[in-house]
Design a protein around this motif. Structure first.
Motif, mmCIF file in Angstrom:
data_model
loop_
_atom_site.group_PDB
_atom_site.id
_atom_site.type_symbol
_atom_site.label_atom_id
_atom_site.label_comp_id
_atom_site.label_asym_id
_atom_site.label_seq_id
_atom_site.Cartn_x
_atom_site.Cartn_y
_atom_site.Cartn_z
ATOM 1 N N ASN A 20 0.536 -1.338 -0.225
ATOM 2 C CA ASN A 20 -0.119 0.175 -0.472
ATOM 3 C C ASN A 20 0.789 1.437 -0.350
ATOM 4 O O ASN A 20 0.676 2.260 -0.593
ATOM 5 C CB ASN A 20 -1.134 0.232 1.303
ATOM 6 C CG ASN A 20 -1.527 -1.006 1.211
ATOM 7 O OD1 ASN A 20 -2.649 -1.482 -0.540
ATOM 8 N ND2 ASN A 20 -2.383 -0.951 2.099
ATOM 9 N N VAL A 23 2.218 1.962 -3.725
ATOM 10 C CA VAL A 23 1.231 2.347 -4.505
ATOM 11 C C VAL A 23 0.829 4.241 -4.060
ATOM 12 O O VAL A 23 0.764 4.503 -5.034
ATOM 13 C CB VAL A 23 -0.387 1.634 -3.781
ATOM 14 C CG1 VAL A 23 -2.048 2.560 -4.697
ATOM 15 C CG2 VAL A 23 -0.112 0.349 -4.781
ATOM 16 N N ARG A 27 1.386 7.149 -6.704
ATOM 17 C CA ARG A 27 0.149 7.955 -6.621
ATOM 18 C C ARG A 27 1.108 10.029 -6.390
ATOM 19 O O ARG A 27 0.786 10.141 -7.112
ATOM 20 C CB ARG A 27 -0.981 8.108 -5.772
ATOM 21 C CG ARG A 27 -1.829 6.945 -5.357
ATOM 22 C CD ARG A 27 -2.836 6.868 -4.733
ATOM 23 N NE ARG A 27 -3.169 5.220 -5.304
ATOM 24 C CZ ARG A 27 -4.562 5.095 -5.785
ATOM 25 N NH1 ARG A 27 -4.755 5.270 -6.573
ATOM 26 N NH2 ARG A 27 -4.905 3.695 -5.228
ATOM 27 N N VAL A 53 -2.106 -1.521 -11.114
ATOM 28 C CA VAL A 53 -1.678 -1.124 -9.432
ATOM 29 C C VAL A 53 -1.807 -0.470 -9.390
ATOM 30 O O VAL A 53 -2.040 -0.693 -7.992
ATOM 31 C CB VAL A 53 0.515 -0.970 -9.518
ATOM 32 C CG1 VAL A 53 0.808 -0.776 -8.748
ATOM 33 C CG2 VAL A 53 0.945 -2.537 -10.187
ATOM 34 N N LEU A 54 -2.143 0.823 -9.704
ATOM 35 C CA LEU A 54 -2.721 1.737 -9.055
ATOM 36 C C LEU A 54 -4.137 1.319 -8.821
ATOM 37 O O LEU A 54 -4.913 1.793 -7.869
ATOM 38 C CB LEU A 54 -2.513 2.909 -9.845
ATOM 39 C CG LEU A 54 -1.345 3.581 -9.715
ATOM 40 C CD1 LEU A 54 -1.649 5.411 -10.688
ATOM 41 C CD2 LEU A 54 -0.855 4.077 -8.279
ATOM 42 N N PRO A 60 2.426 -4.924 -7.571
ATOM 43 C CA PRO A 60 3.784 -3.795 -7.671
ATOM 44 C C PRO A 60 4.876 -4.896 -8.227
ATOM 45 O O PRO A 60 4.868 -6.198 -7.840
ATOM 46 C CB PRO A 60 4.096 -3.505 -7.060
ATOM 47 C CG PRO A 60 3.019 -3.030 -5.757
ATOM 48 C CD PRO A 60 1.972 -3.944 -5.891
#
Length: 83
Positions: A20, A23, A27, A53-54, A60
């Protein structure tokens, strides 16, 4: 990244991160670069991979980890006597 963590850079000491967190790092890159296409081009992989992935459709990859400066480690959580 979590709200209590600072952006990762080469001068920061090593720390544990989760998928997380990775990610969230991605972002942040997209926000800075303006589009997923621009971010993916700068990071060196396809915008399709970045989008997957997003969007949580794909974990990932090693390439993604490297692009944001994350290395993967294996951690022994218990001893196995039968190994």
């Amino acid at each position: 990244m979590s709200s209590s963590s600072a952006p990762v850079c080469a001068a920061d000491p090593p720390r544990l991160v989760t998928e997380n967190d990775v990610v969230d790092m991605l972002r942040d890159v997209v926000t800075r670069d303006g589009t997923q296409r621009a971010a993916a081009a700068r990071l060196g992989f396809s915008h399709c991979l970045l989008s997957s992935v997003l969007g949580g459709r794909r974990a990932p990859t090693a390439q993604v980890y490297r692009a944001v400066g994350v290395g993967r480690l294996l951690v022994l959580t218990r001893e196995c006597s039968d190994a």
